[in-house]
Design a protein around this motif. Sequence first.
Motif, PDB file in Angstrom:
ATOM      1  N   LYS A 161      -4.862   3.554  -6.624  1.00 31.45           N
ATOM      2  CA  LYS A 161      -5.365   5.001  -6.277  1.00 31.45           C
ATOM      3  C   LYS A 161      -6.900   4.974  -6.911  1.00 31.45           C
ATOM      4  CE  LYS A 161      -5.227   9.157  -4.756  1.00 31.45           C
ATOM      5  NZ  LYS A 161      -5.241   9.295  -3.240  1.00 31.45           N
ATOM      6  N   PHE A 167      -7.620   4.639  -1.843  1.00 31.30           N
ATOM      7  CA  PHE A 167      -7.272   3.293  -2.387  1.00 31.30           C
ATOM      8  C   PHE A 167      -8.299   2.166  -2.575  1.00 31.30           C
ATOM      9  CE2 PHE A 167      -3.297   5.811  -1.504  1.00 31.30           C
ATOM     10  CZ  PHE A 167      -2.463   5.435  -2.505  1.00 31.30           C
ATOM     11  N   GLN A 218      -4.191   4.842   3.503  1.00 29.77           N
ATOM     12  CA  GLN A 218      -4.766   4.177   2.519  1.00 29.77           C
ATOM     13  C   GLN A 218      -6.135   4.715   1.908  1.00 29.77           C
ATOM     14  OE1 GLN A 218      -4.522   0.110   3.809  1.00 29.77           O
ATOM     15  NE2 GLN A 218      -2.223   0.009   3.852  1.00 29.77           N
ATOM     16  N   THR A 274       1.388  -1.086  -3.020  1.00 30.51           N
ATOM     17  CA  THR A 274       0.932   0.178  -3.728  1.00 30.51           C
ATOM     18  C   THR A 274       1.449   0.096  -4.849  1.00 30.51           C
ATOM     19  OG1 THR A 274       0.626   1.254  -1.533  1.00 30.51           O
ATOM     20  CG2 THR A 274       0.158   2.499  -3.793  1.00 30.51           C
ATOM     21  N   ASP A 275       0.654   0.155  -5.856  1.00 30.54           N
ATOM     22  CA  ASP A 275       0.858   0.200  -7.474  1.00 30.54           C
ATOM     23  C   ASP A 275       0.531   1.656  -7.676  1.00 30.54           C
ATOM     24  OD1 ASP A 275       0.699  -1.130 -10.110  1.00 30.54           O
ATOM     25  OD2 ASP A 275      -0.272   0.721 -10.464  1.00 30.54           O
ATOM     26  N   TYR A 276       1.837   2.170  -8.167  1.00 36.17           N
ATOM     27  CA  TYR A 276       1.980   3.730  -8.483  1.00 36.17           C
ATOM     28  C   TYR A 276       1.998   3.968 -10.061  1.00 36.17           C
ATOM     29  CZ  TYR A 276       3.632   3.803  -3.753  1.00 36.17           C
ATOM     30  OH  TYR A 276       3.873   3.890  -2.420  1.00 36.17           O
ATOM     31  N   SER A 277       1.451   3.206 -10.897  1.00 34.18           N
ATOM     32  CA  SER A 277       1.409   3.280 -12.180  1.00 34.18           C
ATOM     33  C   SER A 277       0.298   4.390 -12.820  1.00 34.18           C
ATOM     34  CB  SER A 277       1.319   1.886 -12.969  1.00 34.18           C
ATOM     35  OG  SER A 277      -0.126   1.465 -12.495  1.00 34.18           O
ATOM     36  N   LYS A 278      -0.651   4.602 -11.905  1.00 29.02           N
ATOM     37  CA  LYS A 278      -1.545   5.578 -12.269  1.00 29.02           C
ATOM     38  C   LYS A 278      -2.648   4.936 -13.464  1.00 29.02           C
ATOM     39  CE  LYS A 278       0.816   9.889 -11.086  1.00 29.02           C
ATOM     40  NZ  LYS A 278       1.016  11.188 -11.240  1.00 29.02           N
ATOM     41  N   GLU A 323      -9.241   6.838  -8.753  1.00 25.65           N
ATOM     42  CA  GLU A 323      -9.140   8.329  -9.427  1.00 25.65           C
ATOM     43  C   GLU A 323     -10.271   9.117  -9.094  1.00 25.65           C
ATOM     44  OE1 GLU A 323      -6.726   9.442 -11.060  1.00 25.65           O
ATOM     45  OE2 GLU A 323      -5.500   7.829 -10.494  1.00 25.65           O
TER      46      GLU A 323
END
Length: 583
Positions: A464, A483, A480, A518-522, A466
């Motif tokens: 994502k 992203f 997407q 997708t990486d959701y770790s922020k 920012e």
Amino acid sequence: MSFRSWCAGKNTNLIFPNNPKRELILQTCKYPKVQQMCGSSNTLISTNDENLFSTTGNYNFTSDLFQKTNDPVIKLYCGYYHHLIATESGRVFCMGGNNTNQFPNLTNGTISELTEQTFFKKNNLKVIDFSGGEYHSLFLCDNGELYGLGDNSYFQLESNPSTIQKKEVPVHSNKRNEVTLLSENVKLISNGLSNRHTLYITEDNTLWTQGWNNYMQCGVESTKQKVETPTIIKYLDTKNINKMCTGFELSVIMIDNSEIYTAGYNLSNGHDIKVSAFTKLKFFNNIPIKQISTGSRHCLVLAEDNKLYGFGEGKCSLPFHNSPREIELPEYDFDQELAIGSCCYSIFIYTAQNTGVIKDFQNLYESQEFTDYQINEVKVHKSILEFRLDIKIEKAQEILKQYTKKELDIFLRWVYFDKIIDKELILSICDKFGISSPNEKNLKNDLIKLYKDEDSKNFNVLVKDEDYDDENDEDDEDEQSGFEEIPVHKFILLARSGLFREMFKNINENEKNINKITDYSKKSIESLEILFKYFYTNTIELTADDDPILIVEELSDATEYYQLAKFCNLNGELKKIQSQFKI
């Protein structure tokens, strides 16, 4: 890959040069691929290519016996004058001196198979563990029977009438020149260096002790200096003990890889104290422990994160006299996994070949998860074979299909994690792929080259952005949008991260061939690019554009969040960054 060792102590039996101050020094280890090292009057080293080295003591030699027999060494143990060697097939060998005539057919400085000299082979008994004392040896067999051999002057080899049902217990004798049954139903024995006392646990979780007790190292109060009959220790959580070590005047017990108890010699404020009951060292609360090793009066403790601690009293200039303390290793770069060993008055620490990368790829091969190709009933990961052999899978199959399942397994263990079991076989197969030497082509260097090959990265991790403004893109139906993509190889994510393995497991059948996840770790793109580079290289190197404070802050929980294996050393790499930038 260079291998190094750190040594300190009385300079009569280790692999380092003259060291009159007995201080901790670093040297390059001339023995490649060290997997085990131990010593007393001599130092014994085994390597991953099945060579055995005996150095710096009374006998010096190199043996490739175990490589020739294709029977890898799985354990070494040094008594005061003799060495015991166990192999994967269950055979036991002895070498070194023969001061107590334990091994009548042993010639000093040679290797002899122990099972041919005793009744183990005759009675179809497989030795699964053993220990070498000053003048005695212990052998634990797969049926739970514990046997002793050698000098019994300190009552450490007394038979246990409470556990033995098969035959009469022999009367006390100072010598056990024939193998003697000490106990039945044993599940764990003590390992130590030059010890004169014995600890073992039976299947009913009873802890037994006996032998030399001048410093109360047996863990029981006694008016005599010797515990002359097997005696029960009742005050410990014995069912969870997973390691016991016995030195001359010190005993150390580890419970659940997290708690350490000691009995016997103890230094407190510079004074000798005899501790008669096993006492917990609170210092190690909540420190996951990988390995412990004892000498005469000292103990080394290696934590899972490769931090090293010591306590007791050794003949070396190390600051761990009064209580356990961390030992700083000069020039240790956290890249390689550590292992430890002790002699009577010395310690050594050395780098092992198995970095986190190698262990991860070994686990991926052995777990057989996510395999997508098959050669002669052997399941493989197509991308890994193409990457390591630099050839399309169809061409690789044409070459490999002529080999048996066992031969393929031997070769694939080298392909996945550099394990050389049968050197001649691997050499012959490598030659067909145009690979001149398997020793010169290793996984770590190949992965570094792969990381730099941008064109071969055929998978993307979506991160994502920012700075992306969702409100200005309400009409964009592309899920997407907002992203950014980080190019990777899918098998790298599978090998190194438990989190990504779980994500791929949960993908439905219609999405099996996706090339994005997708990486959701922020976490920021900057941090994730560095993390994914670490997956390839096992190191973190920042450029002038990277923010070290942000990287350390965002990746401090990455080991847990991405479910990295316990032997990965991301935290160690972050500590190097903190030290470098004085964060």
